[in-house]
Design a protein around this motif. Structure first.
Motif, PDB file in Angstrom:
ATOM      1  N   ILE A  72      26.155  -3.677 -46.536  1.00 20.41           N
ATOM      2  CA  ILE A  72      25.597  -3.655 -45.014  1.00 20.41           C
ATOM      3  C   ILE A  72      23.956  -3.308 -45.165  1.00 20.41           C
ATOM      4  CG2 ILE A  72      25.728  -2.857 -42.751  1.00 20.41           C
ATOM      5  CD1 ILE A  72      27.824  -4.962 -43.109  1.00 20.41           C
ATOM      6  N   PRO A  73      23.533  -2.310 -45.648  1.00 18.78           N
ATOM      7  CA  PRO A  73      22.306  -1.716 -45.520  1.00 18.78           C
ATOM      8  C   PRO A  73      21.283  -2.800 -46.057  1.00 18.78           C
ATOM      9  CG  PRO A  73      23.647   0.041 -46.412  1.00 18.78           C
ATOM     10  CD  PRO A  73      24.420  -0.980 -46.341  1.00 18.78           C
TER      11      PRO A  73
ATOM     12  N   GLY B 147      36.724   2.146 -52.725  1.00 17.26           N
ATOM     13  CA  GLY B 147      35.640   1.458 -52.065  1.00 17.26           C
ATOM     14  C   GLY B 147      34.519   1.265 -52.529  1.00 17.26           C
ATOM     15  N   GLY B 148      34.133   2.533 -52.842  1.00 14.59           N
ATOM     16  CA  GLY B 148      32.654   2.604 -53.128  1.00 14.59           C
ATOM     17  C   GLY B 148      32.515   2.253 -54.526  1.00 14.59           C
TER      18      GLY B 148
ATOM     19  N   LEU C 218      32.174  -4.511 -33.375  1.00 14.33           N
ATOM     20  CA  LEU C 218      33.527  -4.727 -33.539  1.00 14.33           C
ATOM     21  C   LEU C 218      34.398  -4.112 -34.714  1.00 14.33           C
ATOM     22  CD1 LEU C 218      33.626  -8.853 -33.124  1.00 14.33           C
ATOM     23  CD2 LEU C 218      34.317  -7.139 -31.457  1.00 14.33           C
ATOM     24  N   PHE C 219      33.476  -3.883 -35.802  1.00 19.49           N
ATOM     25  CA  PHE C 219      34.336  -2.961 -36.840  1.00 19.49           C
ATOM     26  C   PHE C 219      34.627  -1.710 -36.408  1.00 19.49           C
ATOM     27  CE2 PHE C 219      33.548   0.284 -40.147  1.00 19.49           C
ATOM     28  CZ  PHE C 219      34.659   0.061 -41.007  1.00 19.49           C
ATOM     29  N   PHE C 220      33.619  -0.981 -35.727  1.00 20.22           N
ATOM     30  CA  PHE C 220      33.883   0.308 -35.131  1.00 20.22           C
ATOM     31  C   PHE C 220      34.855   0.490 -34.052  1.00 20.22           C
ATOM     32  CE2 PHE C 220      29.557   1.463 -37.241  1.00 20.22           C
ATOM     33  CZ  PHE C 220      29.949   2.063 -38.203  1.00 20.22           C
ATOM     34  N   CYS C 221      35.006  -0.689 -33.384  1.00 23.65           N
ATOM     35  CA  CYS C 221      36.172  -0.518 -32.332  1.00 23.65           C
ATOM     36  C   CYS C 221      37.361  -0.603 -33.036  1.00 23.65           C
ATOM     37  CB  CYS C 221      36.188  -1.985 -31.532  1.00 23.65           C
ATOM     38  SG  CYS C 221      34.871  -1.947 -30.241  1.00 23.65           S
TER      39      CYS C 221
ATOM     40  N   GLN D  33      35.845   0.183 -45.746  1.00 29.20           N
ATOM     41  CA  GLN D  33      34.769   0.689 -45.095  1.00 29.20           C
ATOM     42  C   GLN D  33      33.701   0.911 -45.968  1.00 29.20           C
ATOM     43  OE1 GLN D  33      35.177   4.913 -43.644  1.00 29.20           O
ATOM     44  NE2 GLN D  33      33.606   4.681 -42.303  1.00 29.20           N
ATOM     45  N   LEU D  34      34.027   1.739 -47.161  1.00 31.27           N
ATOM     46  CA  LEU D  34      32.998   2.041 -48.167  1.00 31.27           C
ATOM     47  C   LEU D  34      32.595   0.970 -48.798  1.00 31.27           C
ATOM     48  CD1 LEU D  34      31.832   4.622 -49.467  1.00 31.27           C
ATOM     49  CD2 LEU D  34      33.410   5.195 -47.585  1.00 31.27           C
TER      50      LEU D  34
END
Length: 185
Positions: free
Chosen positions: A16-17, A139-140, A96-99, A9-10
């Motif tokens: 993504i931005p 992740g970050g 879809l990711f958030f699902c 996620q991170l």
């Protein structure tokens, strides 16, 4: 699993931005993609996935959620290779990711407490929360390093590989029964 989920996620949010900006959406309007994706994912979960879990399909729902995040990583890999990013594709992939993410975010703590012996549930959830935090950090940090060294395509390949690894490891799992509360002595 919780470590991989939060690391991916991170790491995704390292890229993504910038992908949304490249698709023509300035930073001040990113909420116009994020908010609908999150809200629609909650609606989808409430109507489809959580009822399946209540009917005894926890394993299938859990594996589906991991698999869908793997597919999202492949989709992001493909979109990141396009000359110009498509805002529609990015919005669909984020939905879809958030699902998948929301299913895993809801089921993993429950699974951790179900598989832990009654006397060790607190410790198990402490380990779970620690791994979640370490996943955010990794992740970050690693996501930034991978993006700098190998670009966003390298980032999504690594994230996809992590999700595939988790899917393979989780595949043979059996859904635990509901936790039984032990009366205090």
């Amino acid at each position: 699993g919780v470590f991989i989920l939060h690391a991916v996620q991170l790491a995704m949010w390292v890229a993504i931005p910038a992908m949304l900006v490249a698709a023509g959406l300035d930073k001040a309007r990113h909420w116009q993609v994020y908010l609908p994706a999150v809200l629609l994912s909650f609606a989808a979960l409430g109507m489809v996935l959580f009822p399946l879990e209540r009917r005894g399909y926890l394993r299938a729902v859990f594996l589906w959620a991991i698999g869908i995040i793997f597919v999202v990583q492949l989709g992001l890999l493909m979109v990141s290779g396009m000359a110009t990013s498509s805002l529609g594709w990015l919005a669909a992939l984020l939905f879809l990711f958030f699902c998948g993410f929301n299913v895993l975010e809801a089921t993993q703590p429950s699974l951790a407490s179900r598989v832990a012996p009654a006397h060790a549930r607190g410790a198990a959830l402490g380990v779970y929360n620690t791994l979640q935090s370490l996943g955010f950090f990794a992740g970050g940090a690693i996501g930034g390093w991978i993006t700098k060294a190998h670009g966003v395509q390298g980032l999504f390949m690594v994230c996809g590989a992590l999700m595939l690894l988790w899917l393979i490891v989780a595949w043979p799992m059996k859904a635990p029964g509901r936790a039984v509360s032990v009366p205090a002595s």
